[in-house]
Write a protein that holds these residues in place. Sequence first.
Motif, short mmCIF file in Angstrom:
data_model
loop_
_atom_site.label_atom_id
_atom_site.label_comp_id
_atom_site.label_asym_id
_atom_site.label_seq_id
_atom_site.Cartn_x
_atom_site.Cartn_y
_atom_site.Cartn_z
N ASP A 191 41.43 39.76 44.61
CA ASP A 191 42.88 39.64 44.53
C ASP A 191 43.42 40.09 43.18
OD1 ASP A 191 45.46 38.99 45.31
OD2 ASP A 191 45.28 36.90 44.69
N LEU A 192 42.71 39.75 42.11
CA LEU A 192 43.21 40.05 40.77
C LEU A 192 42.64 41.35 40.20
CD1 LEU A 192 43.19 36.50 39.14
CD2 LEU A 192 45.02 37.65 40.41
N GLY A 193 41.75 41.98 40.94
CA GLY A 193 41.23 43.28 40.51
C GLY A 193 40.29 43.20 39.32
N VAL A 194 39.45 42.16 39.27
CA VAL A 194 38.47 42.04 38.18
C VAL A 194 37.08 41.95 38.80
CG1 VAL A 194 40.11 40.89 36.64
CG2 VAL A 194 38.68 39.51 38.15
N SER A 195 36.07 42.18 37.96
CA SER A 195 34.70 42.08 38.45
C SER A 195 34.33 40.62 38.67
CB SER A 195 33.73 42.72 37.45
OG SER A 195 33.67 41.95 36.26
N ILE A 196 33.25 40.39 39.41
CA ILE A 196 32.82 39.02 39.67
C ILE A 196 32.38 38.33 38.40
CG2 ILE A 196 30.40 39.57 40.16
CD1 ILE A 196 32.58 37.04 42.07
N SER A 197 31.79 39.08 37.45
CA SER A 197 31.39 38.46 36.19
C SER A 197 32.61 38.12 35.34
CB SER A 197 30.45 39.38 35.41
OG SER A 197 31.06 40.64 35.15
N GLN A 198 33.66 38.96 35.40
CA GLN A 198 34.90 38.61 34.71
C GLN A 198 35.54 37.38 35.32
OE1 GLN A 198 36.71 42.60 35.15
NE2 GLN A 198 37.01 42.61 32.94
N ALA A 199 35.51 37.29 36.65
CA ALA A 199 36.01 36.09 37.31
C ALA A 199 35.22 34.87 36.87
CB ALA A 199 35.94 36.26 38.82
#
Length: 391
Positions: free
Chosen positions: A32-40
């Motif tokens: 949804d926010l357009g970030v990688s899973i590690s950034q999440a």
Amino acid sequence: MDKRLVWLALGTFAIGVEGFVIATLLPAISTDLGVSISQAGYLVFAYAIAYAIGSPVLSAVTGQFDRRALLAVVAVVFGSGALFAALSQGYGMLLLARVIIAACAGLYAATAQATAVSLAPVERRARAVSLVVAGTTMAVAFGAPIGALVSGVAGWRGTYFAIAVVGYLTAIAIWFMLPAGIKGDRRSIGERLAVLSVPGILPALLTILLYMVGPFAAFVYLGPITTKGMGLAPGLLPYVMLSFGVGAAIGNTLGGQLADRLGATRTVVFASVASAVMLVLLSAIPMLPAGVVGPVYFIFMFVWGVVAWTFLPAQVSRLVAMAPTSAPLALSLNASSLYLGTALGAVVGGQVIEQLGVNEIGLVAAAFPVLALLVLYASRPSRALQMPRLG
């Protein structure tokens, strides 16, 4: 049973749901926010750091406040933080919302337990605290899976709307059900940290920090482990969480019983060894034939929940035995160390995904319970020459 404690437990339930359901929400948040899973995953890191630092600092700053008013206000801010998360329009806003939620969570948990002690007679204080803490256990066992189901229907934002409602209901219940005039703890941060001078406390805190890195390096990324690593459908995530949560509820009870019968340190040793083994097995499950991966994974999650949560009550018993006159302060620092370990786990797991792949998380994570064991062994009393004599 003092029914007023139930309303305190409602708050720890809301906190627990938010803290654990995030593991199933990260894939949706990432998309949804357009970030990688590690950034999440850094949403977990920020939460854990804010909890670890905010809990002792805010508890000292607000120590002189009336506890009913403080708990009600904190519950309102917690609910508002969840509402802010639900309405956030970018990664930065959601990160800020989780920091606010974490600060409230740490302050609420510490204040609620202290309030339970104040409300209960001396001979029932331990049971009063256990009832408040039971809100967290129920959140892990049932609240987080329900939150994951809500996410499947209404999205991750819908889960946060639901958490906000529970936070506001907690504030209303506390205001009307708790008496005014419950005095707070006026000790300064320096006085709270003085317990660190008690022999054995620092190694014990380092032990839980290292231990928690392992399970949470994997648990934070439960979403990609389940879908990419195990090849299961995203719709199964709530049931994976339920399997883990039921195991955790059993492990929480089992850990206390083992600590009483075998000794707290022996139980910590057992849980650390078992946790390292389980994490290695986590990386081995995808190697099984495709037809058996799903059933084995569900059984694994249940057993892992039991093993992972066996550690915590035994660790609490160790700390109370080390500093019986300063137990609340020692346990507050224990919670901070726990969340620092959670924060490091989020970083470690994210880096493993980026550098090695999701299926390698278990192998790397298994090293940390082993490191915890080494610290435990190195800090043993000089007269204890063999591991079986620990505890």
